[in-house]
Design a protein around this motif. Structure first.
Motif, PDB file in Angstrom:
ATOM      1  N   GLY A 288      -5.321  -9.439   4.723  1.00 54.07           N
ATOM      2  CA  GLY A 288      -4.986  -8.186   5.791  1.00 54.07           C
ATOM      3  C   GLY A 288      -4.172  -7.554   5.940  1.00 54.07           C
ATOM      4  O   GLY A 288      -4.036  -6.485   6.750  1.00 54.07           O
ATOM      5  N   PHE A 289      -3.676  -7.101   5.022  1.00 54.72           N
ATOM      6  CA  PHE A 289      -2.526  -6.008   4.985  1.00 54.72           C
ATOM      7  C   PHE A 289      -2.962  -5.836   3.484  1.00 54.72           C
ATOM      8  O   PHE A 289      -3.323  -6.665   2.105  1.00 54.72           O
ATOM      9  N   VAL A 290      -2.169  -4.158   2.855  1.00 62.05           N
ATOM     10  CA  VAL A 290      -2.261  -3.906   1.754  1.00 62.05           C
ATOM     11  C   VAL A 290      -0.499  -3.590   1.852  1.00 62.05           C
ATOM     12  O   VAL A 290      -0.288  -2.486   2.772  1.00 62.05           O
ATOM     13  N   TYR A 291      -0.214  -4.036   0.344  1.00 59.79           N
ATOM     14  CA  TYR A 291       1.273  -3.552   0.034  1.00 59.79           C
ATOM     15  C   TYR A 291       0.994  -2.776  -1.366  1.00 59.79           C
ATOM     16  O   TYR A 291      -0.173  -2.845  -2.116  1.00 59.79           O
TER      17      TYR A 291
ATOM     18  N   MET B 166      -7.873  -0.258  -1.191  1.00 57.41           N
ATOM     19  CA  MET B 166      -9.274  -0.082  -0.291  1.00 57.41           C
ATOM     20  C   MET B 166      -8.575  -1.863   0.295  1.00 57.41           C
ATOM     21  O   MET B 166      -7.712  -2.607  -0.884  1.00 57.41           O
ATOM     22  N   GLY B 167      -8.680  -1.786   1.710  1.00 57.85           N
ATOM     23  CA  GLY B 167      -8.612  -3.968   2.140  1.00 57.85           C
ATOM     24  C   GLY B 167      -9.503  -3.857   2.608  1.00 57.85           C
ATOM     25  O   GLY B 167     -10.526  -3.539   3.165  1.00 57.85           O
ATOM     26  N   TYR B 168      -8.718  -5.005   3.587  1.00 60.22           N
ATOM     27  CA  TYR B 168     -10.012  -5.902   4.176  1.00 60.22           C
ATOM     28  C   TYR B 168      -9.444  -6.541   5.440  1.00 60.22           C
ATOM     29  O   TYR B 168      -8.529  -7.261   5.516  1.00 60.22           O
ATOM     30  N   ASP B 169     -10.102  -6.422   6.693  1.00 57.89           N
ATOM     31  CA  ASP B 169      -9.955  -6.764   8.072  1.00 57.89           C
ATOM     32  C   ASP B 169     -10.497  -8.155   7.852  1.00 57.89           C
ATOM     33  O   ASP B 169     -11.434  -8.196   8.261  1.00 57.89           O
ATOM     34  N   PRO B 170      -9.909  -9.435   7.762  1.00 61.91           N
ATOM     35  CA  PRO B 170     -10.739 -10.638   7.487  1.00 61.91           C
ATOM     36  C   PRO B 170     -11.234 -11.088   9.318  1.00 61.91           C
ATOM     37  O   PRO B 170     -11.296 -11.989   9.396  1.00 61.91           O
ATOM     38  N   ILE B 171     -10.432 -10.463  10.143  1.00 62.01           N
ATOM     39  CA  ILE B 171     -10.993 -10.471  11.866  1.00 62.01           C
ATOM     40  C   ILE B 171     -11.740  -9.740  12.008  1.00 62.01           C
ATOM     41  O   ILE B 171     -12.577 -10.506  12.479  1.00 62.01           O
ATOM     42  N   ASN B 172     -12.172  -9.309  11.724  1.00 63.91           N
ATOM     43  CA  ASN B 172     -13.455  -7.741  12.506  1.00 63.91           C
ATOM     44  C   ASN B 172     -14.181  -8.129  10.834  1.00 63.91           C
ATOM     45  O   ASN B 172     -15.272  -7.266  10.975  1.00 63.91           O
TER      46      ASN B 172
ATOM     47  N   ARG C 214       4.053  -1.714   3.583  1.00 67.61           N
ATOM     48  CA  ARG C 214       2.619  -2.679   4.702  1.00 67.61           C
ATOM     49  C   ARG C 214       2.068  -2.507   5.417  1.00 67.61           C
ATOM     50  O   ARG C 214       2.469  -1.861   6.031  1.00 67.61           O
ATOM     51  N   PHE C 215       0.935  -2.255   5.293  1.00 65.93           N
ATOM     52  CA  PHE C 215      -0.679  -1.285   5.641  1.00 65.93           C
ATOM     53  C   PHE C 215      -1.086  -2.152   6.484  1.00 65.93           C
ATOM     54  O   PHE C 215      -1.926  -2.898   5.774  1.00 65.93           O
ATOM     55  N   ASP C 216      -1.377  -2.735   7.866  1.00 67.15           N
ATOM     56  CA  ASP C 216      -2.472  -3.343   8.920  1.00 67.15           C
ATOM     57  C   ASP C 216      -3.246  -2.946   8.900  1.00 67.15           C
ATOM     58  O   ASP C 216      -3.403  -1.298   9.192  1.00 67.15           O
ATOM     59  N   VAL C 217      -4.599  -3.304   8.276  1.00 66.46           N
ATOM     60  CA  VAL C 217      -5.617  -3.004   8.423  1.00 66.46           C
ATOM     61  C   VAL C 217      -6.461  -2.834   9.444  1.00 66.46           C
ATOM     62  O   VAL C 217      -7.610  -2.121   9.892  1.00 66.46           O
ATOM     63  N   ARG C 218      -6.687  -3.650   9.697  1.00 61.09           N
ATOM     64  CA  ARG C 218      -7.273  -3.758  11.466  1.00 61.09           C
ATOM     65  C   ARG C 218      -6.901  -2.959  12.058  1.00 61.09           C
ATOM     66  O   ARG C 218      -7.373  -1.757  12.790  1.00 61.09           O
ATOM     67  N   THR C 219      -5.409  -2.441  12.266  1.00 63.00           N
ATOM     68  CA  THR C 219      -4.804  -1.659  13.164  1.00 63.00           C
ATOM     69  C   THR C 219      -4.565  -0.250  12.418  1.00 63.00           C
ATOM     70  O   THR C 219      -4.255   0.802  13.410  1.00 63.00           O
ATOM     71  N   GLU C 220      -4.836  -0.304  11.752  1.00 61.95           N
ATOM     72  CA  GLU C 220      -4.311   1.100  10.800  1.00 61.95           C
ATOM     73  C   GLU C 220      -3.115   1.997  10.773  1.00 61.95           C
ATOM     74  O   GLU C 220      -2.645   2.961  11.298  1.00 61.95           O
ATOM     75  N   LYS C 221      -2.198   0.574  10.918  1.00 63.78           N
ATOM     76  CA  LYS C 221      -0.922   1.117  10.819  1.00 63.78           C
ATOM     77  C   LYS C 221       0.704   0.698   9.783  1.00 63.78           C
ATOM     78  O   LYS C 221      -0.206   0.073   9.390  1.00 63.78           O
ATOM     79  N   PHE C 222       1.356   1.887   9.304  1.00 64.14           N
ATOM     80  CA  PHE C 222       2.290   1.294   8.676  1.00 64.14           C
ATOM     81  C   PHE C 222       3.542   0.432   9.112  1.00 64.14           C
ATOM     82  O   PHE C 222       3.935   0.872   9.905  1.00 64.14           O
TER      83      PHE C 222
ATOM     84  N   VAL D 145     -10.940   2.179   3.034  1.00 58.48           N
ATOM     85  CA  VAL D 145     -10.311   2.770   1.996  1.00 58.48           C
ATOM     86  C   VAL D 145      -9.334   3.399   2.904  1.00 58.48           C
ATOM     87  O   VAL D 145      -9.466   4.298   3.609  1.00 58.48           O
ATOM     88  N   LEU D 146      -7.867   3.194   1.956  1.00 56.76           N
ATOM     89  CA  LEU D 146      -6.465   4.339   2.882  1.00 56.76           C
ATOM     90  C   LEU D 146      -6.563   5.118   1.670  1.00 56.76           C
ATOM     91  O   LEU D 146      -6.679   4.839   0.384  1.00 56.76           O
ATOM     92  N   PHE D 147      -7.217   6.711   2.027  1.00 57.51           N
ATOM     93  CA  PHE D 147      -6.769   7.699   0.840  1.00 57.51           C
ATOM     94  C   PHE D 147      -5.607   8.420   0.950  1.00 57.51           C
ATOM     95  O   PHE D 147      -5.030   9.016   2.208  1.00 57.51           O
ATOM     96  N   PHE D 148      -5.179   9.138  -0.277  1.00 58.62           N
ATOM     97  CA  PHE D 148      -3.748   9.318   0.574  1.00 58.62           C
ATOM     98  C   PHE D 148      -3.928  10.846  -0.140  1.00 58.62           C
ATOM     99  O   PHE D 148      -4.865  11.152  -1.740  1.00 58.62           O
ATOM    100  N   SER D 149      -4.187  12.372   0.215  1.00 58.42           N
ATOM    101  CA  SER D 149      -4.758  13.042  -0.327  1.00 58.42           C
ATOM    102  C   SER D 149      -2.874  14.509  -0.612  1.00 58.42           C
ATOM    103  O   SER D 149      -2.291  15.021   0.876  1.00 58.42           O
ATOM    104  N   LYS D 150      -2.844  15.484  -1.471  1.00 60.40           N
ATOM    105  CA  LYS D 150      -1.216  17.135  -1.037  1.00 60.40           C
ATOM    106  C   LYS D 150      -2.274  17.868  -2.241  1.00 60.40           C
ATOM    107  O   LYS D 150      -3.037  17.243  -3.525  1.00 60.40           O
ATOM    108  N   GLU D 151      -2.113  19.298  -1.424  1.00 61.51           N
ATOM    109  CA  GLU D 151      -2.362  20.151  -3.088  1.00 61.51           C
ATOM    110  C   GLU D 151      -1.405  20.491  -4.419  1.00 61.51           C
ATOM    111  O   GLU D 151      -1.109  20.673  -5.167  1.00 61.51           O
TER     112      GLU D 151
END
Length: 353
Positions: free
Chosen positions: A190-193, A134-140, A206-214, A145-151
């Motif tokens: 604003g970044f998830v590590y 879970m992350g929080y964007d302090p600007i907006n 390092r994932f940018d919560v606002r832009t949704e980019k790694f 929630v960043l979610f990973f899944s695989k079979e």
């Protein structure tokens, strides 16, 4: 007749519980409380106040959780019926006052100060391998929630993001399927590590919560790799004075803390931690590092004594002194209440669920 500016100033001084009730007073009050200006001002005031440690205890005879803060004496916050799957690999995350937890392969968001809980929609059929942050964007002022899944273990990850309050839908992230998360994470500014296995080996992502980019894939310090190997799951990622840090335990008394001083240059510094008997009595059972108090730099340890009384120990690494907070009436044995998880620097969230 009270002016709107004065009304806003009055509302900004009220606790979250009161604001949640006042949403029902009128449309005008609800509009003020839910406005971007009010949320920004309220969050700023919360962050400027002294943060607390939030603890969640669960009664073994029910699914009810009891939330406490670490004031002196510890103060009762709220009761929240919060279903937790204790067989889950993941422990709950707490980001900017909200808690995300997995139960029965579903994700729930809880605001402990209001006792409100919501269930996130499923993105698709349940997968056997999942991990989330879970992350929080302090600007907006947005929670995501960043979610990973695989079979299968060797399959590429499906990566998705869910934004609270954004029509309740999942968004596919295309550039993250080459990694496999390996550790718990933290959200800072604003970044998830978190630690992950990538095509270039184990890295801190390092994932940018606002832009949704790694945005960064950070190598651990060479010394840490030589001593402890390449598997990031052995490390705890913590917030140390506003910077991400890796904590590794050598023994019950010796610990190494690597602090990421510069993200772009990937520069690390090491802090050696030695816990003496005077700082934290070895008679305490289940000693567990929780994190650091950002205002003072104190290290927080949770433990219980031989009478099953629960303790918080604040260790000042500069003066080598400690102080203890004992939670009267809270027993943490297998026969009674146990501590679920503890969060450092908890702040109240105005987010309505």
């Amino acid at each position: 007749m009270i002016s709107q500016d004065l009304l806003v100033e009055i509302l900004l001084r009220l606790p979250v519980k009161s604001l949640a009730r006042y949403l029902c007073v009128s449309k005008s009050w609800a509009s003020i409380i839910r406005s971007r200006y009010f949320i920004k001002s309220y969050q700023s005031r919360c962050l400027s106040r002294q943060h607390r440690v939030m603890l969640a205890f669960r009664d073994m005879s029910s699914i009810r959780c009891h939330f406490f803060s670490s004031s002196q004496p510890p103060s009762f916050v709220t009761n929240a019926t919060w279903c937790i799957d204790y067989n889950s690999f993941r422990k709950p995350d707490c980001v900017n006052g909200l808690i995300c937890v997995e139960h029965m392969h579903r994700l729930w968001i809880c605001n402990p100060i209001t006792g409100k809980t919501i269930l996130l929609p499923q993105s698709g059929p349940s997968k056997p391998f999942t991990l989330w942050y879970m992350g929080y964007d302090p600007i907006n002022y947005q929670y995501k929630v960043l979610f990973f899944s695989k079979e299968g273990v060797n399959d590429p990850c499906k990566v998705e993001v869910f934004t609270l309050g954004d029509q309740g839908s999942w968004k596919m992230i295309e550039d993250g399927n080459f990694q496999t998360p390996q550790s718990r994470g933290i959200c800072l500014n604003g970044f998830v590590y978190y630690g992950a296995r990538t095509m270039h080996g184990s890295r801190i992502v390092r994932f940018d919560v606002r832009t949704e980019k790694f945005v960064n894939f950070i190598e651990r310090p060479v010394e840490a790799q030589n001593i402890y190997g390449h598997y990031l799951g052995f490390f705890n990622i913590m917030n140390y004075q506003g910077k991400p840090a890796l904590l590794c335990t050598k023994s019950i008394t010796k610990h190494d803390l690597w602090v990421l001083k510069d993200v772009e240059k990937q520069e690390w510094s090491k802090v050696s931690i030695f816990i003496t008997r005077e700082m934290c009595s070895f008679d305490l059972i289940w000693p567990c590092f929780v994190g650091f108090v950002q205002s003072s730099g104190e290290l927080i340890v949770t433990a219980r004594d031989r009478f099953d009384q629960f303790h918080l120990v604040y260790i000042d690494l500069t003066t080598n002194r400690s102080r203890k907070v004992r939670f009267e009436g809270i027993r943490c044995s297998y026969r009674s209440s146990i501590v679920v998880v503890a969060f450092t620097d908890y702040v109240e969230s105005i987010m309505s669920l």
